[in-house]
Design an enzyme around this catalytic site. Structure first.
Site, PDB file in Angstrom:
ATOM      1  N   GLY A  12      18.004 -17.158 -42.209  1.00 30.94           N
ATOM      2  CA  GLY A  12      18.793 -18.183 -42.877  1.00 30.94           C
ATOM      3  C   GLY A  12      19.137 -17.862 -44.322  1.00 30.94           C
ATOM      4  CB  SER A  13      19.304 -14.816 -46.429  1.00 35.41           C
ATOM      5  OG  SER A  13      20.159 -13.959 -45.739  1.00 35.41           O
ATOM      6  CG  ASN A  14      24.552 -14.950 -44.684  1.00 33.15           C
ATOM      7  OD1 ASN A  14      25.378 -14.665 -45.544  1.00 33.15           O
ATOM      8  ND2 ASN A  14      23.901 -14.028 -43.986  1.00 33.15           N
ATOM      9  CE  LYS A  65      27.585 -18.241 -23.560  1.00 35.87           C
ATOM     10  NZ  LYS A  65      26.731 -17.832 -24.674  1.00 35.87           N
ATOM     11  CG  MET A  90      21.395 -13.096 -33.613  1.00 31.74           C
ATOM     12  SD  MET A  90      22.785 -12.365 -34.517  1.00 31.74           S
ATOM     13  CE  MET A  90      22.253 -10.668 -34.584  1.00 31.74           C
ATOM     14  NE  ARG A  91      21.040 -18.153 -27.669  1.00 35.71           N
ATOM     15  CZ  ARG A  91      20.567 -17.682 -26.532  1.00 35.71           C
ATOM     16  NH1 ARG A  91      21.333 -17.584 -25.484  1.00 35.71           N
ATOM     17  NH2 ARG A  91      19.310 -17.321 -26.440  1.00 35.71           N
ATOM     18  CG  LEU A  92      29.198 -13.492 -26.736  1.00 32.78           C
ATOM     19  CD1 LEU A  92      29.673 -12.914 -25.412  1.00 32.78           C
ATOM     20  CD2 LEU A  92      30.223 -13.214 -27.827  1.00 32.78           C
ATOM     21  CG  ASN A 107      30.072 -14.314 -36.556  1.00 34.63           C
ATOM     22  OD1 ASN A 107      28.969 -14.746 -36.869  1.00 34.63           O
ATOM     23  ND2 ASN A 107      30.234 -13.114 -36.027  1.00 34.63           N
ATOM     24  CG  HIS A 109      29.708  -8.327 -37.312  1.00 34.29           C
ATOM     25  ND1 HIS A 109      28.727  -8.511 -36.354  1.00 34.29           N
ATOM     26  CD2 HIS A 109      29.980  -7.004 -37.311  1.00 34.29           C
ATOM     27  CE1 HIS A 109      28.434  -7.359 -35.802  1.00 34.29           C
ATOM     28  NE2 HIS A 109      29.178  -6.426 -36.366  1.00 34.29           N
TER      29      HIS A 109
HETATM   30  C1  GAR Z   1      23.437 -11.513 -41.261  1.00 33.99           C
HETATM   31  O1  GAR Z   1      23.343 -10.234 -41.858  1.00 33.99           O
HETATM   32  C2  GAR Z   1      24.657 -11.596 -40.374  1.00 33.99           C
HETATM   33  O2  GAR Z   1      25.714 -10.815 -40.845  1.00 33.99           O
HETATM   34  C3  GAR Z   1      24.135 -11.077 -39.065  1.00 33.99           C
HETATM   35  O3  GAR Z   1      22.848 -11.632 -38.971  1.00 33.99           O
HETATM   36  C4  GAR Z   1      22.277 -11.717 -40.269  1.00 33.99           C
HETATM   37  C5  GAR Z   1      21.617 -13.071 -40.437  1.00 33.99           C
HETATM   38  O4  GAR Z   1      20.871 -13.107 -41.603  1.00 33.99           O
HETATM   39  N1  GAR Z   1      24.971 -11.483 -37.999  1.00 33.99           N
HETATM   40  C6  GAR Z   1      25.297 -10.694 -36.961  1.00 33.99           C
HETATM   41  O5  GAR Z   1      24.851  -9.570 -36.803  1.00 33.99           O
HETATM   42  C7  GAR Z   1      26.255 -11.332 -35.961  1.00 33.99           C
HETATM   43  N2  GAR Z   1      26.755 -10.378 -35.038  1.00 33.99           N
HETATM   44  P1  GAR Z   1      20.367 -14.475 -42.239  1.00 33.99           P
HETATM   45  O6  GAR Z   1      19.656 -15.231 -41.114  1.00 33.99           O
HETATM   46  O7  GAR Z   1      19.424 -14.061 -43.297  1.00 33.99           O
HETATM   47  O8  GAR Z   1      21.563 -15.203 -42.757  1.00 33.99           O
END
Ligand code: GAR
Length: 202
Positions: A12-14, A65, A90-92, A107, A109
């Site tokens: 959850g850093s984002n 789903k 991490m799911r479609l 999203n 990436h």
């Molecule tokens: C992030 O780096 C994001 O870009 C990646 O998961 C990480 C989540 O980090 N997402 C993917 O790879 C999607 N395909 P966070 O939980 O610290 O935000």
């Protein structure tokens, strides 16, 4: 104020970066709902600590789903959600959510798409030996990291970098780029360009 939902599976850093940008009033939105397919993830703890409503579930408790996405859709409607922001979810996303939220799910990436879609994008870039990689924010469609691109930022992979070094720099970029793009979206100022040169504003 625009209600947004953050979907996440991990640290959850984002989510933090977005919540802090909202606190600083750089993004005119409210995170009204956090959705997680990992009830024990850090992001669930963080959201609860901020007093944000959390919907967490174990996908295996549902028939498929469509089953859990129907529950998510109900929660999104209840909170009047305008934008769904995937932050390490991490799911479609399936049609149950994609159809009612068409063009309203984004999203982030950790690569310059269309290079290195899917899991472990940083590891894929590192193994491929590329000298430049980066971050992409895109609209979500039914594919795996295939939707129209809203913004990208590049970083260099320097001689002697470890995969962890690259991962750390990617995340630093993500924490700036994602709030910026969400800020533009809620103001109706974000754009995509398709391959025929057509610009669409969101
Ligand atoms: C992030 O780096 C994001 O870009 C990646 O998961 C990480 C989540 O980090 N997402 C993917 O790879 C999607 N395909 P966070 O939980 O610290 O935000």
């Amino acid at each position: 104020m625009t209600n947004i939902a953050v979907f996440a599976s991990g640290t959850g850093s984002n989510f933090d970066a977005l919540a802090e940008a909202i606190d600083r009033k750089e993004v005119e939105a409210v995170i009204s709902l956090v959705v997680s397919d990992k009830p024990s993830s850090k992001v669930v703890e963080k959201a609860k600590a901020r007093g944000i409503e959390v919907l967490s579930f174990q996908p295996k408790d549902f028939g498929g789903k469509a089953g859990y996405e129907q529950v998510i859709l109900g929660a999104c409607r209840e909170h009047d959600i305008e934008w769904i922001v995937l932050a390490g979810y991490m799911r479609l996303v399936g049609t149950t959510l994609l159809t009612p939220f068409e063009g309203r799910i984004i999203n982030i990436h950790p690569s310059l798409l269309p290079a290195f879609p899917g899991k472990n994008a940083v590891g894929q870039a590192f193994k491929a030996g590329v000298r430049v990689t980066g971050v992409t924010v895109h609209l979500v469609d039914e594919g795996m990291d295939t939707g129209p691109i809203l913004d990208q930022r590049a970083i260099r992979i320097e001689q002697g970098d470890t995969e962890e070094d690259v991962q750390r720099r990617i995340q630093q970029v993500e924490h700036v780029l994602y709030p910026e793009v969400v800020g533009r979206l809620v103001k109706g100022e974000a754009e995509t360009h398709d391959k025929t040169g057509i610009t669409e504003r969101f």
